[in-house]
Design an enzyme around this catalytic site. Structure first.
Site: not given
Length: 379
Positions: A165, A236, A329, A359-360
């Site tokens: 990232s 967040r 992702d 994505h994580d």
């Protein structure tokens, strides 16, 4: 009668002078840092952590670069000075992918961050928090600051630089800015340049923070009030939706209500509670000023800026390169990793991390990422 014993959220979750150092060490830049947008930043210092030992010829150093809300604490327990445990547990240690019996691993907190490195929450030369006076920085600026780590350890080149990232953006800039200093390169779930959609996802996050009445233009550190934790919490929540996969959300939460709550009566769904939890968790370890500064840096990420475009910039990379993306992702889709693999001379074909975590996945799929790291280091 029940009483809520949860401590109130701090105005900032940043590490501040006087806090326990934990496992951090610091390197200070001997001169003001010239910035890509003009001007310079004085008094820069970077916090970092290390694992393992340098070998005799100083050829075994590996640089690990964190993502937006990460820090230098890649592995290790929560404790004094470290508000959260390591973000990549299982990667660094004896016999692991980054084997500390063989490699000296260095992980800095990024310039503009909030866990020991110079950023909006840290003290400026005049003794006050930088706050709104902290300048706009770029990913390239952060890498130029990190060059001080080579000097600190007397290292000519990194055996490998790796990151995911935002950390992948920094790793790519390392290889394009200082090609002779990077022998191997691992880019995880990152692009050559931020896309319109990535910038669009970031826009409401920045607006949420700046719209918080306790933002005070970025100068909230020593003012009364709770700080912009509500705005950062909204940011967040938005970000976390983009970090995870739709399949994971459906399988993990579905339409289930949160325990003891009824959405038909104003209660929350389980997935809403999950997002609330991550908003509160971030407030205890991160800073809204850093969130804004680093998100802006990611928005302006473009390895081709001033280098004749992306294709020409990628040809500057001489490191043995591996590029990997995550199958689910949608924030940094595989097409962006394909562009990197196609453009970097000698790069392998794109590796796909199979994961429903979105994505994580580069953080959660430790076994798959470990295989990639071991393969790269064996080359």
């Amino acid at each position: 009668m029940s009483h809520d014993t949860t401590p109130p959220l701090p105005a900032t979750g940043a590490w501040r002078e006087g806090d326990p150092p934990g496992d951090r060490r610091w390197v200070e830049l001997s001169e003001p840092l010239p910035l890509e947008t003009g001007g310079e930043l004085p008094g820069v210092r970077l916090a970092y952590e290390t694992w393992g030992s340098l070998n005799e010829d100083r050829s075994n150093a590996v640089l690990v670069l964190h993502a937006l809300t990460g820090d230098s604490h890649v592995v290790g327990p929560e404790g004094p000075g470290h508000p959260s445990p390591g973000w990549w547990e299982g990667i660094i240690g004896p016999g692991l992918a980054l084997d500390t019996d063989r490699y000296f691993v260095v992980a800095p907190n990024v310039l503009g961050g909030c866990q020991g490195s110079t950023g909006p929450s840290s003290t400026a030369p005049d003794g006050r928090p930088w706050g709104s006076r902290f300048p706009r920085i770029t990913i390239r600026d952060t890498v130029r600051a990190e060059f001080a780590l080579l000097r600190e350890f007397g290292i000519h080149s990194w055996a490998a630089v790796l990151g995911g990232s935002m950390g992948g953006m920094r790793a790519l800039e390392w290889a394009a800015t200082y090609p002779e200093r990077v022998r191997r390169l691992l880019l995880l779930a990152s692009p050559a340049a931020s896309s319109a959609q990535q910038i669009a996802w970031a826009a409401p996050q920045l607006h949420a923070i700046r719209s918080d009445p306790y933002w005070h233009g970025g100068d909230y550190y020593d003012r009364p009030g709770p700080g912009p934790v509500t705005g950062m919490g909204i940011a967040r929540r938005i970000a976390h939706i983009t970090y995870r996969g739709a399949t994971e959300f459906d399988e993990r939460f579905g339409r289930n209500p949160q325990d003891g709550e009824d959405p038909m009566a104003g209660g929350r769904f389980a997935v809403e509670s999950y997002l609330d939890h991550h908003a509160v968790k971030l407030a205890r370890r991160f800073d809204a000023g850093s969130y804004v500064v680093l998100t802006q840096a990611m928005n302006t990420h473009d390895v081709g800026r001033g280098r004749g475009g992306v294709a020409q910039a990628l040809r500057r990379v001489t490191a043995r390169t591996m590029v990997a993306g995550v199958s689910s992702d949608f924030l940094y889709p595989l097409a962006q990793q394909q562009e990197l693999a196609d453009g970097i001379p000698g790069a392998d074909e794109v590796r796909v991390i199979e994961s429903a975590s979105g994505h994580d996945g580069f953080l959660t799929e430790i076994n798959q990422v470990s295989v990639l790291i071991k393969e790269l280091l064996a080359q």
